[in-house]
Enzyme design. Structure first.
Site, PDB file in Angstrom:
ATOM      1  CB  SER A 149      -0.910   0.013   1.237  1.00  0.00           C
ATOM      2  OG  SER A 149      -1.560   1.266   1.386  1.00  0.00           O
ATOM      3  CE1 TYR A 164      -4.060  -2.261   5.151  1.00  0.00           C
ATOM      4  CE2 TYR A 164      -3.065  -0.223   4.387  1.00  0.00           C
ATOM      5  CZ  TYR A 164      -3.738  -1.399   4.112  1.00  0.00           C
ATOM      6  OH  TYR A 164      -4.087  -1.718   2.821  1.00  0.00           O
TER       7      TYR A 164
END
Length: 257
Positions: A149, A164
């Site tokens: 990401s 995350y």
């Protein structure tokens, strides 16, 4: 149909149950290009719907589904064994797309949340890759695509935060290490790092937040899951055979390096 590989191959795709998700659209793209697909997800009912949708689009689609918790080592091994002994062609690609967000701030995130986020986003790809890589070695062809990401690249700032970001940064290290170790077997390993994508991963996000996320992107829109899927499938093609250990950014200019 324009197959990305001249020999019949199977692509294994995790996180494939949501028809609005990157995993489903990656599987659909593989089907369009002549691959058989194995759909994996913890959502068994969603998998059934996804498989039905693929077959409605292409009646000749070769689709197999397995409900799977990607953090369960014994379950992952059992699925890999079932795929190896099943009717589909040899596995030629693994796309580790299953993931969960974590908007909890660093000072508030619990250890339980931290462990859960790392387990799904980082340990899952490790377990799946270790289980399916031997099949690729045996078949003489292999492509692994790991989902990272843009959050890993700039430490947050999209929706999810530190837990995350740490997990997805770990995916980049995993990708590079695997790429070095599996290169001698002709297997390539690459990471894809999307920015904000128009999927359902941001549960609880409202319209105002979604508009703000799009407005912060230089291209002024969220990515379509089909665009990320196209990159994943291309990385599984023969044309991408000399690309390994890389991070492919697809973020609309959100992060430029």
């Amino acid at each position: 149909m324009n197959p990305t590989h001249p020999t019949a191959r199977t692509a294994v795709v995790t996180g494939a149950a949501s028809v609005r998700g990157i995993g489903f659209h990656t599987a659909a793209r593989f089907v369009r290009e002549g691959w058989a697909v194995v759909l994996l997800d913890v959502d068994e009912a969603g998998l059934a719907r996804a498989a039905e949708a693929l077959r409605e689009t292409d009646a000749s689609a070769r689709v197999e589904t397995h409900a799977l918790d990607v953090t369960d080592p014994s379950a992952v091994r059992a699925v890999a064994d079932a795929v190896a002994s099943g009717p589909l062609p040899p596995v030629g690609a693994l796309c580790n797309i299953a993931g969960i967000p974590s908007p909890a701030s660093f000072l508030e995130v619990s250890l339980e949340e931290w462990d859960r986020v790392l387990a799904v986003n980082l340990t899952g790809p490790f377990l799946l890759s270790q289980a399916f890589a031997p099949q690729m070695v045996e078949a003489g062809y292999g492509r692994v695509v790991n989902m990272s990401s843009v959050t890993a690249q700039h430490g947050g700032g999209v929706f999810s935060k530190t837990a995350y970001a740490a997990a997805k940064a770990g995916v980049l290290g995993l990708t590079r290490g695997m790429a070095r170790e599996l290169a001698e077997h002709g297997i390539t390993v690459n990471a894809v790092a999307p920015g904000v994508v128009d999927t359902d991963i941001r549960t609880g996000s409202d319209e105002e937040t979604e508009r703000a996320l799009a407005a912060a992107v230089p291209l002024r829109r969220q990515a379509r899951p089909q665009e990320v899927a196209a990159l994943c499938v291309w990385l599984a093609s023969e044309d991408a055979g000399y690309i390994t250990g890389t991070t492919q950014s697809i973020n609309g200019g959100t992060y430029v390096a």
